[in-house]
Design a protein around this motif. Structure first.
Motif, short mmCIF file in Angstrom:
data_model
loop_
_atom_site.label_atom_id
_atom_site.label_comp_id
_atom_site.label_asym_id
_atom_site.label_seq_id
_atom_site.Cartn_x
_atom_site.Cartn_y
_atom_site.Cartn_z
N UNK A 162 -21.42 -4.49 -19.99
CA UNK A 162 -21.95 -3.50 -19.06
C UNK A 162 -22.73 -4.27 -18.01
N UNK A 163 -22.24 -4.28 -16.77
CA UNK A 163 -22.87 -5.10 -15.74
C UNK A 163 -22.70 -4.43 -14.37
N UNK A 164 -23.56 -3.43 -14.08
CA UNK A 164 -23.40 -2.69 -12.83
C UNK A 164 -23.52 -3.58 -11.58
N UNK A 165 -24.32 -4.65 -11.66
CA UNK A 165 -24.46 -5.51 -10.48
C UNK A 165 -23.13 -6.16 -10.12
N UNK A 166 -22.47 -6.66 -11.18
CA UNK A 166 -21.18 -7.29 -10.93
C UNK A 166 -20.16 -6.26 -10.42
N UNK A 167 -20.25 -5.06 -10.98
CA UNK A 167 -19.35 -3.99 -10.53
C UNK A 167 -19.53 -3.75 -9.03
N UNK A 168 -20.79 -3.67 -8.61
CA UNK A 168 -21.08 -3.44 -7.18
C UNK A 168 -20.52 -4.59 -6.34
N UNK A 169 -20.74 -5.83 -6.83
CA UNK A 169 -20.27 -7.00 -6.08
C UNK A 169 -18.75 -6.99 -5.93
N UNK A 170 -18.07 -6.66 -7.03
CA UNK A 170 -16.59 -6.64 -6.99
C UNK A 170 -16.10 -5.59 -5.98
N UNK A 171 -16.73 -4.41 -6.04
CA UNK A 171 -16.31 -3.34 -5.13
C UNK A 171 -16.53 -3.73 -3.67
N UNK A 172 -17.67 -4.41 -3.43
CA UNK A 172 -18.00 -4.82 -2.07
C UNK A 172 -16.98 -5.83 -1.57
N UNK A 173 -16.70 -6.79 -2.46
CA UNK A 173 -15.75 -7.84 -2.14
C UNK A 173 -14.36 -7.25 -1.84
N UNK A 174 -14.00 -6.22 -2.63
CA UNK A 174 -12.68 -5.62 -2.47
C UNK A 174 -12.63 -4.68 -1.27
N UNK A 175 -13.79 -4.45 -0.69
CA UNK A 175 -13.85 -3.59 0.49
C UNK A 175 -13.70 -2.11 0.18
N UNK A 176 -14.07 -1.72 -1.04
CA UNK A 176 -13.98 -0.30 -1.40
C UNK A 176 -15.32 0.39 -1.19
N UNK A 177 -15.47 1.01 -0.02
CA UNK A 177 -16.64 1.83 0.17
C UNK A 177 -16.22 3.30 0.04
N UNK A 178 -17.15 4.14 -0.40
CA UNK A 178 -16.87 5.58 -0.52
C UNK A 178 -15.64 5.87 -1.39
N UNK A 179 -15.55 5.17 -2.49
CA UNK A 179 -14.43 5.41 -3.40
C UNK A 179 -14.69 6.70 -4.20
N UNK A 180 -13.67 7.53 -4.29
CA UNK A 180 -13.81 8.76 -5.09
C UNK A 180 -12.73 8.78 -6.16
N UNK A 181 -13.13 9.08 -7.40
CA UNK A 181 -12.17 9.15 -8.50
C UNK A 181 -12.10 10.57 -9.05
N UNK A 182 -10.88 11.06 -9.31
CA UNK A 182 -10.70 12.33 -10.03
C UNK A 182 -10.65 12.02 -11.51
N UNK A 183 -11.61 12.52 -12.26
CA UNK A 183 -11.67 12.29 -13.70
C UNK A 183 -11.23 13.59 -14.38
N UNK A 184 -10.04 13.60 -14.97
CA UNK A 184 -9.49 14.84 -15.52
C UNK A 184 -9.74 14.92 -17.03
N UNK A 185 -10.23 16.07 -17.47
CA UNK A 185 -10.52 16.30 -18.89
C UNK A 185 -9.65 17.44 -19.41
N UNK A 186 -9.25 17.35 -20.66
CA UNK A 186 -8.57 18.47 -21.30
C UNK A 186 -9.65 19.28 -22.01
N UNK A 187 -9.90 20.47 -21.50
CA UNK A 187 -11.05 21.28 -21.89
C UNK A 187 -11.27 21.38 -23.41
N UNK A 188 -12.47 21.08 -23.83
CA UNK A 188 -12.92 21.29 -25.22
C UNK A 188 -12.12 20.54 -26.27
#
Lengths: 306, 505
Positions: free
Chosen positions: B332-358
């Motif tokens: 678990x390393x949020x700093x590295x996650x931020x760095x990778x995203x920055x490096x990859x040029x992904x700003x304002x990334x949005x993910x659809x997380x789909x759940x099967x209810x209950x």
């Protein structure tokens, strides 16, 4: 009356065909693939396709409906996708539980709701009236699921007087029917009170009293009978609704009725079961409405159908 | 004073006592082997009495007592003899099974090679049966003699014995009129089918001629179907039933606080796996997948939301199953996650997380926690909590970035999982995974030799662990609650409620 009945029966038939088309089309246009729901998540796409073909879901919609209508006329509602047996059998197996629960809850509703309403009306603005109002407000505002769970915890888990859930014998019927009856009882009590109060203010009631009739006779024979008309409408609608299933009560008490069956069938896209239940309950609804309309003429001779 | 006179009442009482004493011995002897009744409360309603026509856990819990499979699998994932005394691969596409002698179905007909040939050919040929697709690789089923059956397959089918643990054997006579047979079915199992009140309960009675000595331990077994957990728990607490399955973590403390109730938990054969849609922009980029993985604090989810009722993942295949290996926990390393995203040029990334209810315990809370964790590194998450059929439809259509799901390795073998999710044909309408290296290894891992399979599966998982086409947040834990009157209850890793050897005080 006869012409009226024939007309009503004809209208009923048209209504039912309409319902069947609506149900058939809606089920097939909502997203979700029955074969996928039947097969485990790890089934290959080819198996999904093959099963959908087996289930007859790859034919054009109008052909599917034609085939369906033809077999329904012959009394065959198709095979349940989920239970792998005739849909009508799956549904009919749930009828006894549904009917038991509905009738008991309705009996409770009438036996508790009407006296409560009468009491509140004849003892207007006394402790009786307020107590009846409080009960009615509680009955209408307590959510079913909360009341059911509390009753099961108190009478099942703590006191162990009654089973917490399940189907079999009258003890298992007590808690679900009280839970189910709470709302309509309150409704009936309020309705009886208000319509009785209105009627007790009518002139013919004064006439009755003036000619020396006893109060019980005035209230029960002359006033209540006239107050029954709106009540009958409400009861008819309630019975129709309950026969279609009482989903929440059935879930809380693991009651094997039609409500839970239809909800599960919708979730699993078990089209034949959903179609069977909806068409059956539409039929029941139509018939009960017809009966209620006929009953009006018995209760109120002024009502005539031509 | 005369001699004491014997009143009529005393005489009757005395005779009854004498009679009871005279008959007590045989009754006591019988009681040692079999006594009483167990009532189990299951979380799903049973669907069918046909063992080949469902993959329902509740239906299996019931039917596993009526029908025996050829092989059984223990809670520590060992494959042990049931109706087959032994089995071995003759070559990569041939298995030979030697059957147990002297076993009879509940109606008295003997269990022979004919039963096996019938059962296997039926499930392969009748493609309407839900389990049919698993057995399509079977080429032929041949009876060598009354107790020997040879199965040949179109391609290597190393997981065949594992799948056979899930297929109850039928008498060959069932083929005459299947509808009639399955209204009053017979198997070789420890209990005979008595009745099924649809939607409510199934009743079974002990099979006194069961081939395993001193099994079963009770005269009668009843399975009640109680889908609501709170209702199931109430019935257990009221003493109406003796065991319930599918307890959620937040119910454990209430149950533990009730006297006379014990809670059992065991690491399940299930790994949670949230899969990426690999053809969409976000999931396609391995850097995004890596960043998402680094941003999720799995230990917090396990500790705070699942109250410790889950285990950290060290490889996609859960411990105990063939192929399991320790690749170490994902950091678990949020700093590295931020760095990778920055490096990859992904700003304002949005993910659809789909759940099967209950569907899974605490899934919405977990998804919300994940949304907050990903938000922390700059990824916006849309949680779409959809009704199951709709969610699956959305997955087929590819309308998701991340899909909340788990995989229970019901046959206690990972071949099914790999074949479904990591081959082009399997993943086509799911995750769009496609990696020829992995596909090749999966094919090579289908051979019967366990050493080869272990090695291939380790290689596959190394690739997957690096590539992260899925997030493996935790291994699930199966929780059961039982009355302390039950003897010898075993909490199964595969979520089944199996009561063959369970007695009652």
């Amino acid at each position: 009356m006869r012409a009226y009945l024939v007309r009503r029966l004809w209208q009923s038939a048209v209504t039912l065909v309409g319902v069947s088309i609506l149900v058939f089309v809606i089920l097939r246009v909502i997203p979700g693939d029955p074969a996928k729901m039947l097969l485990p998540e790890g089934a290959p796409q080819a198996a999904v396709e093959a099963l959908n073909r087996h289930l007859g879901l790859r034919e054009p919609l109008w052909i599917q409906y034609g085939l369906f209508l033809r077999s329904v006329v012959q009394g065959d509602f198709g095979q349940s996708f989920q239970y792998r047996s005739p849909a009508l059998r799956v549904v009919i197996e749930r009828v006894p539980a549904t009917v038991q629960l509905t009738l008991t809850a309705m009996a409770l509703t009438v036996l508790a709701g009407v006296p409560l309403g009468v009491l509140a009306a004849v003892r207007q603005r006394t402790g009786w009236d307020y107590a009846s109002t409080v009960l009615a407000v509680l009955g209408q505002s307590l959510p079913n699921f909360w009341l059911g769970i509390m009753l099961a915890l108190l009478f099942g888990v703590t006191l162990r007087w009654l089973p917490t859930s399940g189907f079999g014998g009258w003890p298992s019927l007590v808690l679900p029917s009280i839970t189910l009856a709470a709302f309509p009882t309150a409704l009936v009590a309020r309705l009886t009170r208000s319509s009785l109060i209105e009627i007790l203010g009518q002139e013919y009631i004064r006439t009755g009293r003036a000619k020396g009739l006893g109060e019980p006779r005035v209230v029960l024979r002359h006033a209540l009978r006239n107050a029954m008309i709106p009540l009958l409408t409400v009861l008819g609608l309630q019975i129709g609704t309950l026969l279609g299933g009482a989903v929440i009560t059935e879930s809380i008490f693991a009651w094997p009725g039609m409500g839970k069956l239809v909800v599960d069938a919708i979730f699993f896209r078990d089209f034949p079961v959903v179609q069977t239940i909806l068409i059956l309950s539409a039929t029941i609804f139509v018939v009960i409405n017809l009966l209620v309309d006929v009953l009006y003429t018995v209760l109120d001779p002024r009502i005539r159908y031509g | 004073m005369g001699a004491p006179r014997l009143s009529r009442r005393q005489f009757v009482l005395g005779s009854a006592t004498a009679l009871a004493a005279a008959t007590a011995r045989p009754r006591a002897a019988r009681a040692q082997t079999r006594r009483g009744q167990i009532i189990a409360g299951l979380s799903e309603r049973m669907l069918t009495l046909d063992p080949a026509n469902h993959y329902s856990i509740s239906s299996t819990s019931v039917l596993r007592h009526v029908y025996d499979p050829l092989l059984d699998v223990t809670n520590d994932d060992k494959f042990v003899p049931a109706l087959a005394e032994s089995w071995k691969p003759i070559n990569n596409t041939t298995w030979r099974f030697v059957l147990r002698r002297g076993v009879r179905f509940h109606d008295g007909t003997p269990f022979t090679a004919d039963s096996v040939v019938f059962t296997l050919k039926r499930v392969r040929d009748n493609t309407k049966l839900i389990k049919s697709f698993v057995y399509q690789d079977i080429e032929d089923v041949r009876k060598d003699d009354d107790v020997t059956v040879t199965v040949t397959t179109k391609r290597p089918f190393g997981s065949l014995p594992a799948h056979l643990t899930m297929l109850g054997m039928l008498p060959a006579t069932a083929g005459g009129n299947e509808d009639a047979f399955f209204t009053k079915p017979v198997g070789t199992g420890p209990f005979r089918f008595t009745s099924w009140t649809h939607g409510d309960h199934v009743e079974l009675e002990a099979n006194p001629g069961y081939w395993r000595a001193s099994v079963p331990k009770v005269d009668k077994l009843t399975f009640r179907f109680i889908p609501e957990l709170s209702t199931r728990a109430a019935a257990l607490r009221a003493g109406e039933i003796h065991v319930i399955d599918r307890v959620w973590p937040d119910m454990v403390s209430t149950l533990k606080a009730t006297s006379g109730i014990k809670v059992h938990d065991v690491p399940a054969v299930e790994a949670q796996r949230w899969h990426f849609q690999l053809a969409r922009d976000a999931g396609k980029d391995p850097r995004v997948r890596k960043a998402v993985s680094l941003a999720i604090d799995r230990n917090t989810i396990i500790k705070e939301l699942l109250l410790g009722y889950a285990r950290p993942v060290v490889s996609p295949v859960p411990p105990g199953l063939i192929g399991h290996t320790n690749l170490g926990q994902k950091p678990y390393d949020p700093d590295r996650a931020r760095a990778i995203l920055k490096q990859a040029g992904h700003q304002n990334l949005t993910l659809d997380f789909v759940l099967m209810k209950d569907l899974y315990p605490k899934q919405l809370e977990i998804a919300q926690a994940v949304a907050a964790m990903l938000g922390d590194v700059g990824i916006k998450v849309n949680i779409r909590n959809l009704e199951i059929a709709t969610a699956r439809e959305q997955r087929t259509a590819g309308n998701y970035d991340l899909f909340f799901s788990g995989w229970a390795h019901m046959p206690h073998d990972p071949d099914w999982y790999f074949g479904q999710w990591f081959t082009k044909a399997g993943a086509e309408k799911m995750t769009r995974f496609n990696d020829p290296r992995v596909e090749q290894l999966i094919a090579e891992g289908r051979v019967p030799d366990p050493k080869v399979r272990q090695q291939k599966y380790e290689e596959i998982q190394k690739i997957l662990w690096e590539d992260e086409p899925e997030i493996w947040p935790y291994y699930s834990v199966a929780i059961y609650a039982v009355s302390d009157k039950l003897r010898n209850f075993e909490a199964r890793r595969d979520y089944y409620v199996l009561l063959h050897e369970v007695g009652i005080a």
